[in-house]
Design an enzyme around this catalytic site. Structure first.
Site, PDB file in Angstrom:
ATOM      1  N   ILE A 347      -6.634 -35.378  13.468  1.00 42.88           N
ATOM      2  CA  ILE A 347      -8.036 -35.865  14.458  1.00 42.88           C
ATOM      3  C   ILE A 347      -8.892 -34.694  14.619  1.00 42.88           C
ATOM      4  CG2 ILE A 347      -6.640 -37.186  15.762  1.00 42.88           C
ATOM      5  CD1 ILE A 347      -6.140 -35.542  18.044  1.00 42.88           C
ATOM      6  N   GLY A 350      -7.908 -26.948  13.342  1.00 38.78           N
ATOM      7  CA  GLY A 350      -7.926 -25.918  13.817  1.00 38.78           C
ATOM      8  C   GLY A 350      -8.982 -24.553  13.829  1.00 38.78           C
ATOM      9  N   GLY A 353      -4.458 -24.652  11.500  1.00 40.30           N
ATOM     10  CA  GLY A 353      -3.707 -25.901  11.342  1.00 40.30           C
ATOM     11  C   GLY A 353      -4.371 -26.875  11.355  1.00 40.30           C
ATOM     12  N   VAL A 355      -4.439 -30.781  13.522  1.00 36.30           N
ATOM     13  CA  VAL A 355      -4.163 -31.651  14.546  1.00 36.30           C
ATOM     14  C   VAL A 355      -4.006 -32.578  14.475  1.00 36.30           C
ATOM     15  CG1 VAL A 355      -4.620 -31.877  16.950  1.00 36.30           C
ATOM     16  CG2 VAL A 355      -5.348 -29.863  16.093  1.00 36.30           C
ATOM     17  N   ASP A 469     -10.973 -16.735  22.557  1.00 37.48           N
ATOM     18  CA  ASP A 469     -12.222 -17.322  21.960  1.00 37.48           C
ATOM     19  C   ASP A 469     -12.382 -18.810  22.204  1.00 37.48           C
ATOM     20  OD1 ASP A 469     -13.117 -18.103  19.331  1.00 37.48           O
ATOM     21  OD2 ASP A 469     -11.447 -18.781  18.493  1.00 37.48           O
TER      22      ASP A 469
END
Length: 642
Positions: A347, A350, A353, A355, A469
């Site tokens: 979905i 990031g 990695g 998700v 961030d």
């Protein structure tokens, strides 16, 4: 008061001309008149204050020339005249200020060339001449400023080439030359600038081949020039996520058809390209074989486990170091629920990695953040993963994403989160239908929830946690459109006894400006990012253009209601009170100097307090008032917090 050494009259409503008799304070070391309404010229009596080390008259309405007598202030360490109406040329006598560490003349109406005598400022760290009408070329002598961390000459009328001597400034961390008329090719000597974190050369007339700049640069913009098609292939591999934006608008690229990822005819298909091609073939094969081996190993483990016990409790045992709050999550349940991390369950992607959405046997829906297989072997990503685990296992807050578990294995590393049905705040704001559903009351609650989460991290965690961030992409929304701060891969635990200096981390457009010339990370970096996000929520889009225009006095004509998201109906009276408070706090958080920003604890308390309603409607307040006076916040709390 002839013995006075420090005088600070900043952040008030003082107007009229600057008193001439300030020149009687001959022992004065620091004078700050910042953010008032002083007008008229700088009185000549101030040039008699030869003991001054810090002079700040920024963000007033001062006009006239900068007199050549300014060169008499030879003890000056910092000179800030930003945001006034100064005219004329930059005096060459500034080169006499041999102790100067920081010089800011930005956002004025200065004309003429950059004096070559500025090269005499041998210990100058920061030079900002942006947003003036400076013309001529960049003096080659600027290459003598070996101590320079930041040089901002953007938004002027500078022409000619970039001097090759700029390559001598090996300590340079930020170079901004945007929106000028600079031409010719980029000198190859600039490849020596290995410490650059920000390089903005956009909106010029640069031509020729495009050199490759360090992949560690957090901000790189080469758009809207006339570079040819020979784009180094490294750009694809190091900047693939935003290479198009970074290089967009180069009209001569590939015969007018600019395609970042298309092979350029001028680029040789040998050497590096052939090596990369081999890697493109070999790496997937290696990953595939490794995956088969790992799958066989996991399959055998499952068989052994089932032989030992057929009970559900054993099946859901603690495999591969999976840990969680709520009981046990078996590794094989994760594999089964995602069909071994099939892309159809992905979905989003990031910072380090992908998700995945998964439904466990018990019916619970979770989100899995999993490192890419090659990244899982990278020590940097491994450190980020472990850092996120460390942070999330130590914090508990209703507006911080909940960690259910994690798996730490050399070939498979993932985090198990609660699933956020509405996704990121950025995606919601980008969708017209969902943005309207996120009405004013819900937007204010998102801002308040984010503030409370950051206040908890900064002031209730020991040691202090700085997220580093905070962006609309890293704020997730549940089915009720409530906010949750996520993605702690770049979080840093602040040790009071350390310098807290690190590589810049964060997202361009949200990073605090001081990180362009210093590597010191503090809580105030998060405060700045929060201010950007708060404005983004009010406006419905990132406030890039607004933040740029705020430095100009013309922003005094822009009213608060004009910047609000036009997709929503005007707020009711009660909600307007909250919007005003949010806007006032956001501008306070966006102060250039970190010490001038409030703490997140102060911001959180402001949102919790019951304040006296404002008497005027939103259209009666200009952005200039909000940014320069913080009129709503003044006097409403501990002044030391601001």
């Amino acid at each position: 008061l002839t013995n006075l050494t420090h005088l600070d009259l900043s952040y008030n409503y003082f107007n009229g001309s600057i008193p001439k008799n300030l020149g009687n304070l001959r022992n004065l070391h620091e004078l700050s008149l910042r953010r008032n309404y002083f007008n008229g010229p700088i009185p000549s009596s101030l040039w008699l204050l030869t003991n001054l080390t810090h002079l700040d008259m920024s963000f007033n309405q001062i006009n006239g020339f900068i007199a050549s007598e300014i060169g008499m202030l030879k003890n000056l360490v910092s000179l800030d005249l930003e945001g006034n109406m100064l005219v004329g040329q930059i005096p060459s006598t500034l080169g006499h200020l041999s102790s100067l560490n920081s010089l800011d003349l930005s956002n004025n109406k200065l004309i003429g060339p950059i004096p070559s005598t500025l090269s005499h400022l041998s210990i100058l760290n920061s030079l900002n001449l942006s947003s003036n009408q400076i013309n001529g070329s960049i003096p080659s002598e600027m290459g003598m400023l070996k101590s320079l961390f930041k040089m901002d000459l953007s938004r002027n009328q500078i022409s000619g080439p970039i001097p090759s001597t700029i390559g001598n400034l090996t300590g340079l961390q930020a170079l901004m030359l945007s929106a000028n008329q600079i031409n010719c090719s980029i000198p190859v000597e600039m490849e020596n600038l290995k410490n650059l974190d920000f390089l903005f050369l956009d909106q010029n007339n640069l031509t020729g081949n495009l050199p490759f700049f360090s992949p560690y640069s957090m901000g790189l913009n080469l758009s809207y020039n006339s570079f040819n098609c020979a784009i180094p292939c490294q750009y694809y591999y190091y900047y693939s996520h935003y290479a198009y934006d970074m290089l967009f608008g180069n009209k001569d690229s590939c015969n007018g058809s600019f395609k970042v990822f298309a092979p350029c005819p001028e680029f040789s298909p040998t050497t590096n390209k052939s090596r990369i091609t081999k890697l493109e073939i070999l790496v997937p094969i290696a990953i595939f074989l490794g995956f088969i081996v790992l799958g066989g190993f996991l399959h055998s483990r499952c068989k052994v486990k089932k032989t030992q016990s057929n009970s559900k409790e054993t099946k859901n045992g603690n495999l591969f170091s999976i840990w969680n709050y709520d009981g046990h999550i078996a590794y094989e349940d994760i594999i089964e629920a995602t069909e071994d991390f099939d892309i159809k369950y992905c979905i989003g992607t990031g910072g380090y990695g992908s998700v995945y959405k998964a439904k466990l046997p018990g019916g619970k829906v979770i989100a899995l953040k999993k490192l890419h297989r090659l990244e899982a072997e990278n020590p940097t990503f491994d450190m980020s993963f472990k850092n996120e685990v460390k942070v999330l296992t130590e914090i508990r807050h209703r507006n911080i994403i909940k960690l259910h578990g994690f798996c730490l294995h050399r070939r498979c590393m993932f985090l198990v989160y609660e699933y956020m049905e509405r996704g990121s705040l950025f995606c919601v704001l980008s969708n017209d239908v969902e943005a309207i559903e996120l009405d004013w009351s819900k937007r204010v609650n998102v801002i308040k929830g984010t503030a409370h989460a950051l206040s908890y991290m900064h002031h209730e965690c020991i040691p202090t946690i700085v997220h580093r961030d905070i962006t609309s992409n890293n704020i997730l929304l549940n089915s009720k459109l409530e906010a949750f701060v996520s993605d702690f891969g770049t979080a840093k635990l602040l040790d009071p006894d350390s310098s807290n200096q690190t590589l810049i981390a964060g997202t361009y457009g949200y990073i605090a400006p001081e990180l362009a010339y210093t590597m010191k990370v503090t809580e105030k970096c998060d405060v700045y990012s929060f201010g950007v996000v708060a404005l983004e929520i009010l406006m419905g889009r990132h406030p890039t253009e607004l933040l740029t225009s705020l430095a100009s006095p013309s922003s005094q004509n822009v009213m608060l209601h004009e910047i609000l998201d036009q997709r929503l109906p005007p707020p009711t009276y009660l909600v307007a009170q909250d919007i005003f408070l949010v806007a006032a706090i956001a501008f306070a958080c966006l102060q250039i100097k970190p010490k001038s920003r409030p703490t997140m604890k102060y911001v959180s308390q402001e949102f919790l307090s019951r304040k006296k309603p404002i008497a005027k409607p939103l259209h009666a307040f200009s952005l200039w008032q909000l940014r320069n006076q913080e009129i709503y916040m003044a006097g409403s709390g501990d002044e030391t917090q601001l």
